[in-house]
Design a protein around this motif. Sequence first.
Motif, PDB file in Angstrom:
ATOM      1  N   GLN A   1       0.817  -1.217   0.000  1.00 34.45           N
ATOM      2  CA  GLN A   1       0.000   0.000   0.000  1.00 34.45           C
ATOM      3  C   GLN A   1       0.849   1.265   0.000  1.00 34.45           C
ATOM      4  N   GLY A   2       2.169   1.107   0.014  1.00 35.25           N
ATOM      5  CA  GLY A   2       3.047   2.261  -0.059  1.00 35.25           C
ATOM      6  C   GLY A   2       3.585   2.751   1.277  1.00 35.25           C
ATOM      7  N   TYR A   3       3.283   2.045   2.370  1.00 38.08           N
ATOM      8  CA  TYR A   3       3.812   2.424   3.681  1.00 38.08           C
ATOM      9  C   TYR A   3       5.241   1.911   3.842  1.00 38.08           C
ATOM     10  N   ARG A   4       5.988   2.595   4.696  1.00 36.97           N
ATOM     11  CA  ARG A   4       7.273   2.074   5.160  1.00 36.97           C
ATOM     12  C   ARG A   4       7.029   1.348   6.470  1.00 36.97           C
ATOM     13  N   VAL A   5       7.651   0.186   6.636  1.00 43.31           N
ATOM     14  CA  VAL A   5       7.345  -0.678   7.781  1.00 43.31           C
ATOM     15  C   VAL A   5       8.618  -0.977   8.568  1.00 43.31           C
ATOM     16  N   ARG A   6       8.507  -0.809   9.875  1.00 38.67           N
ATOM     17  CA  ARG A   6       9.555  -1.214  10.803  1.00 38.67           C
ATOM     18  C   ARG A   6       8.985  -2.311  11.696  1.00 38.67           C
ATOM     19  N   VAL A   7       9.777  -3.313  11.984  1.00 38.75           N
ATOM     20  CA  VAL A   7       9.348  -4.433  12.828  1.00 38.75           C
ATOM     21  C   VAL A   7      10.244  -4.510  14.062  1.00 38.75           C
ATOM     22  N   LEU A   8       9.612  -4.623  15.218  1.00 38.31           N
ATOM     23  CA  LEU A   8      10.318  -4.924  16.467  1.00 38.31           C
ATOM     24  C   LEU A   8       9.938  -6.328  16.882  1.00 38.31           C
ATOM     25  N   ASP A   9      10.918  -7.222  17.005  1.00 41.42           N
ATOM     26  CA  ASP A   9      10.604  -8.610  17.338  1.00 41.42           C
ATOM     27  C   ASP A   9      11.775  -9.227  18.102  1.00 41.42           C
ATOM     28  N   ALA A  10      11.443  -9.983  19.153  1.00 43.71           N
ATOM     29  CA  ALA A  10      12.465 -10.649  19.968  1.00 43.71           C
ATOM     30  C   ALA A  10      12.878 -11.997  19.391  1.00 43.71           C
ATOM     31  N   LEU A  11      12.205 -12.461  18.325  1.00 40.14           N
ATOM     32  CA  LEU A  11      12.492 -13.757  17.689  1.00 40.14           C
ATOM     33  C   LEU A  11      12.457 -14.886  18.720  1.00 40.14           C
ATOM     34  N   SER A  12      11.322 -15.024  19.376  1.00 36.22           N
ATOM     35  CA  SER A  12      11.123 -16.078  20.368  1.00 36.22           C
ATOM     36  C   SER A  12      11.469 -17.442  19.798  1.00 36.22           C
ATOM     37  N   GLU A  13      12.245 -18.215  20.559  1.00 38.75           N
ATOM     38  CA  GLU A  13      12.671 -19.531  20.086  1.00 38.75           C
ATOM     39  C   GLU A  13      11.486 -20.460  19.882  1.00 38.75           C
ATOM     40  N   GLN A  14      10.454 -20.337  20.701  1.00 39.68           N
ATOM     41  CA  GLN A  14       9.293 -21.206  20.570  1.00 39.68           C
ATOM     42  C   GLN A  14       8.601 -21.001  19.222  1.00 39.68           C
ATOM     43  N   VAL A  15       8.668 -19.792  18.701  1.00 43.35           N
ATOM     44  CA  VAL A  15       8.036 -19.472  17.423  1.00 43.35           C
ATOM     45  C   VAL A  15       9.002 -19.653  16.261  1.00 43.35           C
ATOM     46  N   HIS A  16      10.227 -19.144  16.404  1.00 46.40           N
ATOM     47  CA  HIS A  16      11.155 -19.056  15.280  1.00 46.40           C
ATOM     48  C   HIS A  16      12.280 -20.082  15.312  1.00 46.40           C
ATOM     49  N   GLY A  17      12.328 -20.936  16.337  1.00 51.91           N
ATOM     50  CA  GLY A  17      13.463 -21.829  16.459  1.00 51.91           C
ATOM     51  C   GLY A  17      14.669 -21.071  16.984  1.00 51.91           C
ATOM     52  N   ASP A  18      15.870 -21.606  16.732  1.00 49.12           N
ATOM     53  CA  ASP A  18      17.072 -20.997  17.301  1.00 49.12           C
ATOM     54  C   ASP A  18      17.763 -20.034  16.346  1.00 49.12           C
ATOM     55  N   ILE A  19      17.022 -19.497  15.370  1.00 48.19           N
ATOM     56  CA  ILE A  19      17.617 -18.515  14.466  1.00 48.19           C
ATOM     57  C   ILE A  19      17.868 -17.203  15.217  1.00 48.19           C
ATOM     58  N   ARG A  20      18.855 -16.463  14.777  1.00 46.48           N
ATOM     59  CA  ARG A  20      19.140 -15.162  15.372  1.00 46.48           C
ATOM     60  C   ARG A  20      19.062 -14.066  14.326  1.00 46.48           C
ATOM     61  N   ARG A  21      18.284 -14.315  13.304  1.00 46.05           N
ATOM     62  CA  ARG A  21      18.096 -13.342  12.231  1.00 46.05           C
ATOM     63  C   ARG A  21      16.630 -13.390  11.813  1.00 46.05           C
TER      64      ARG A  21
END
Length: 371
Positions: free
Chosen positions: A24-44
């Motif tokens: 839609q043309g917006y600029r988006v910033r994301v704040l995320d802790a990358l929870s291991e339960q959701v994302h596994g052990d990735i750090r990116r």
Amino acid sequence: MDRILITGGAGFIGSHLADGLINQGYRVRVLDALSEQVHGDIRRPPDYLNPAVEFVHGDVCDASSVRDALLNVDAVFHFAAAVGVGQSMYQIERYTDINNRGTAVLLQCLIEQPVKKLVVASSMSVYGEGLYRTADGRPCAPPERPLTQLQQGSWELLDENGDPLHPLPTPESKVTSPASVYALSKYDQERLCLLVGQAYNIPTVALRFFNVYGTRQALSNPYTGVLAIFASRFLNGNSPLIFEDGEQKRDFVNVQDVVQACVLALERDEAAGRVFNVGSGRSHTVREIAERMGRLLGREEIRPVITRQYRVGDIRHCFADIGEARSVLGYQPRVDLEEGMGELTEWLKTQATLDRFEAANEELSQRGLRL
């Protein structure tokens, strides 16, 4: 509005919303802790996160990270939360910390760095049981089913005469009655945001999501949505386990329709200060969903198992009345269940997944939370 912050935006719903906003043309910033339960052990950030997203690795409970993420932001979608009814009943401190205190930290920062719009992700779980009607046609909001009834394997809600109540679409006006720590924390999130938003003149909208499904769900998280849990079981050659008798009704809404509702809540001034259901407006039984998932995945030989067991915090029926979202937001669900589940299962066939449901279920049993 130009730059939008999504807390928890690397997750399932948040990442799809990021795509929708960028389109839609917006600029988006994301704040995320990358929870291991959701994302596994990735750090990116996960590979599916839109490359146009400005990613900030940080915890919503950390005020410094939140302040940095809010710099030059025009609006906020607050999606950061620990999710899961069953787990919330024994990780009480964790759920309260992330969901309640995390929201408080964000709001404290927003007082110092106000935005033009705040949209908070709430949940259908705040209702507890949905709306019902009695045999003579009166609408009613029944209390939780007594334990003695559940121990007898009697699942339906009953009136004072012992007659079954009939489930109805649940409107926003139905009294809230959270039946789990998770549900209570989501209600706290929505009320905190609406209260502070009104006090500090930050237009705020709360969206009560029903059972959201789609690609990018965390398939190895045993506390995620029921479709993802069933898919993980099928893909690992295991039968989905269905609690009670499988006839409990839910509203399954595609993530693309949720994105539609979010963008409308952001852009419609008349949405400010209000709460809206976001669902499909249709109900399906859990048994039906499991069987349909098996067919679409080509695993018809794996039959769902009806456990006739009950989990503390579960409710019987709840599905959405979306009349308010239609009339005020202009929201109209576009993805029917057959189409949405077809897209989901095609994606599922490309995914590797660990089935952790049995361990999670045993955890509930050991703590007396599965009967």
